[in-house]
Design a protein around this motif. Structure first.
Motif, PDB file in Angstrom:
ATOM      1  N   SER A  43      -0.602  24.540   0.290  1.00  0.00           N
ATOM      2  CA  SER A  43       0.714  24.565  -0.043  1.00  0.00           C
ATOM      3  C   SER A  43       1.043  24.855  -1.469  1.00  0.00           C
ATOM      4  CB  SER A  43       1.581  23.195   0.335  1.00  0.00           C
ATOM      5  OG  SER A  43       1.603  22.554   1.545  1.00  0.00           O
ATOM      6  N   PHE A  44       1.932  25.653  -1.655  1.00  0.00           N
ATOM      7  CA  PHE A  44       2.419  26.265  -2.972  1.00  0.00           C
ATOM      8  C   PHE A  44       3.766  26.007  -3.417  1.00  0.00           C
ATOM      9  CE2 PHE A  44      -1.093  28.777  -1.344  1.00  0.00           C
ATOM     10  CZ  PHE A  44      -2.136  28.736  -2.126  1.00  0.00           C
ATOM     11  N   LEU A  45       4.129  25.762  -4.584  1.00  0.00           N
ATOM     12  CA  LEU A  45       5.588  25.559  -5.041  1.00  0.00           C
ATOM     13  C   LEU A  45       5.819  26.900  -5.764  1.00  0.00           C
ATOM     14  CD1 LEU A  45       5.121  21.970  -6.517  1.00  0.00           C
ATOM     15  CD2 LEU A  45       5.953  22.495  -4.321  1.00  0.00           C
ATOM     16  N   LYS A  86      16.080  27.483  -6.346  1.00  0.00           N
ATOM     17  CA  LYS A  86      15.558  26.168  -6.313  1.00  0.00           C
ATOM     18  C   LYS A  86      13.885  26.252  -6.051  1.00  0.00           C
ATOM     19  CE  LYS A  86      19.348  23.697  -4.035  1.00  0.00           C
ATOM     20  NZ  LYS A  86      19.874  22.933  -3.069  1.00  0.00           N
ATOM     21  N   LEU A  87      13.440  25.099  -6.018  1.00  0.00           N
ATOM     22  CA  LEU A  87      12.025  25.045  -5.844  1.00  0.00           C
ATOM     23  C   LEU A  87      11.759  24.870  -4.430  1.00  0.00           C
ATOM     24  CD1 LEU A  87       9.546  24.777  -7.663  1.00  0.00           C
ATOM     25  CD2 LEU A  87       9.580  22.409  -7.395  1.00  0.00           C
ATOM     26  N   VAL A  88      10.710  25.779  -3.916  1.00  0.00           N
ATOM     27  CA  VAL A  88      10.534  25.618  -2.510  1.00  0.00           C
ATOM     28  C   VAL A  88       9.065  25.471  -2.272  1.00  0.00           C
ATOM     29  CG1 VAL A  88      10.458  26.871  -0.288  1.00  0.00           C
ATOM     30  CG2 VAL A  88      12.580  27.007  -1.786  1.00  0.00           C
ATOM     31  N   LYS A  89       8.826  24.609  -1.275  1.00  0.00           N
ATOM     32  CA  LYS A  89       7.285  24.344  -0.749  1.00  0.00           C
ATOM     33  C   LYS A  89       7.024  25.294   0.210  1.00  0.00           C
ATOM     34  CE  LYS A  89       4.273  20.875   0.895  1.00  0.00           C
ATOM     35  NZ  LYS A  89       4.063  19.622   1.091  1.00  0.00           N
ATOM     36  N   VAL A  90       5.968  26.022   0.008  1.00  0.00           N
ATOM     37  CA  VAL A  90       5.405  26.974   1.213  1.00  0.00           C
ATOM     38  C   VAL A  90       4.086  26.568   1.406  1.00  0.00           C
ATOM     39  CG1 VAL A  90       5.144  29.371   1.508  1.00  0.00           C
ATOM     40  CG2 VAL A  90       6.757  28.766  -0.333  1.00  0.00           C
ATOM     41  N   LYS A  91       3.931  26.301   2.845  1.00  0.00           N
ATOM     42  CA  LYS A  91       2.649  25.919   3.564  1.00  0.00           C
ATOM     43  C   LYS A  91       1.920  27.406   4.256  1.00  0.00           C
ATOM     44  CE  LYS A  91       0.521  22.739   6.553  1.00  0.00           C
ATOM     45  NZ  LYS A  91       0.719  21.484   7.609  1.00  0.00           N
ATOM     46  N   PRO A 123      11.153  21.915   1.907  1.00  0.00           N
ATOM     47  CA  PRO A 123      11.771  21.381   0.917  1.00  0.00           C
ATOM     48  C   PRO A 123      10.679  20.478   0.102  1.00  0.00           C
ATOM     49  CG  PRO A 123      12.636  20.226   2.658  1.00  0.00           C
ATOM     50  CD  PRO A 123      12.015  21.168   3.341  1.00  0.00           C
ATOM     51  N   PRO A 124      10.934  20.487  -1.042  1.00  0.00           N
ATOM     52  CA  PRO A 124       9.654  19.805  -1.926  1.00  0.00           C
ATOM     53  C   PRO A 124      10.099  18.130  -2.061  1.00  0.00           C
ATOM     54  CG  PRO A 124      10.800  21.281  -3.644  1.00  0.00           C
ATOM     55  CD  PRO A 124      11.467  21.549  -2.166  1.00  0.00           C
ATOM     56  N   PRO A 125       9.491  17.390  -1.241  1.00  0.00           N
ATOM     57  CA  PRO A 125       9.751  15.970  -1.541  1.00  0.00           C
ATOM     58  C   PRO A 125       9.359  15.514  -3.220  1.00  0.00           C
ATOM     59  CG  PRO A 125       7.935  16.174  -0.251  1.00  0.00           C
ATOM     60  CD  PRO A 125       8.363  17.579  -0.382  1.00  0.00           C
ATOM     61  N   LEU A 126      10.385  14.482  -3.748  1.00  0.00           N
ATOM     62  CA  LEU A 126      10.028  14.209  -4.963  1.00  0.00           C
ATOM     63  C   LEU A 126       8.751  13.426  -5.111  1.00  0.00           C
ATOM     64  CD1 LEU A 126      13.443  12.628  -6.253  1.00  0.00           C
ATOM     65  CD2 LEU A 126      12.388  14.643  -6.887  1.00  0.00           C
ATOM     66  N   ASP A 127       8.496  12.659  -3.946  1.00  0.00           N
ATOM     67  CA  ASP A 127       7.039  11.973  -4.058  1.00  0.00           C
ATOM     68  C   ASP A 127       5.700  12.732  -3.995  1.00  0.00           C
ATOM     69  OD1 ASP A 127       6.910  12.696  -1.364  1.00  0.00           O
ATOM     70  OD2 ASP A 127       7.309  10.415  -0.641  1.00  0.00           O
TER      71      ASP A 127
END
Length: 230
Positions: A43-45, A86-91, A123-127
């Protein structure tokens, strides 16, 4: 208000000892994910700016062929609007046998029978983000690298500078974030921090209900890189 180099160095040592500096880093944003083919499960941000004028392929479960533009796919997936950043998480995903066409958020994706690789948008979760260290003292020398941390805005810490958006490296991040207008007191969110060299002066300024301290020359600095906090 003068600062003690001895105390500051002790703070840096504690940060290094307890490892609070291990944040996820936002990577340089690629156009698509073809260069990441084969890294299945990784995964990448990325900070992505939405684009509704292009074309993507697939989108079922937010999974796209890896040559689909991230900017278009993020709008299609509903994670972004056009021209929104926005910040996006890509798997990274492996090859799939089918990518159905889907009409969503003003974009009709293309269909494909197969591809050599794919990715999923999330979406990138805060945790998933490390808590911010007290300050950026442990990062001196890592110039122009951008780190993403989770923190809660505070009005209690000591900060130096900020008139030009640049703070001393030992300014408390939670307080500087409120002073800079990135977070409100008590608000938890992601902050994007760029490490900078030291400056010859850090003027005092009152902003957002806080007054920073002034200082002369210091060995390291940082600033907040402004993107909308997810």
């Amino acid at each position: 208000m003068k600062k003690s180099s001895f105390i500051k160095n002790i703070c840096i040592l504690l940060i290094l000892m307890f490892g609070s500096a291990a944040a996820l880093r936002a990577q340089d944003t690629p156009t698509s994910m073809t260069d990441y083919r084969g890294q299945d499960g990784a995964s990448f941000l990325f900070y992505v700016t939405g684009d509704d004028s292009g074309q993507c392929c697939g989108g079922e479960d937010n999974i796209y062929t890896d040559d689909s533009p991230l900017a278009v796919a993020a709008v299609h997936a509903g994670l972004l609007k056009a021209n929104e950043t926005k910040l996006v998480k890509v798997k990274v995903m492996g090859a799939r046998n089918s990518y159905p066409s889907i009409n969503r958020n003003g974009i009709v994706s293309d269909a494909a029978d197969s591809s050599d690789g794919s990715y999923q948008l999330l979406p990138p979760p805060l945790d998933e983000f490390a808590n911010a260290p007290t300050n950026m003292g442990a990062f001196i020398g890592k110039y122009d690298i951008i780190f993403v941390f989770r923190t809660t805005g505070s009005k209690e810490g000591a900060i130096w500078g900020g008139k030009d958006g640049v703070y001393t490296s030992d300014s408390e991040i939670a307080t500087a974030a409120v002073h800079a207008g990135v977070l409100k007191p008590g608000q938890t969110g992601l902050v994007r921090i760029k490490v900078l060299p030291g400056k010859s002066s850090y003027p005092e300024i009152t902003r957002n209900g806080l007054t920073s301290h002034s200082f002369d020359e210091w060995e390291g600095s940082y600033e907040f890189v402004r993107h909308e906090t997810p």
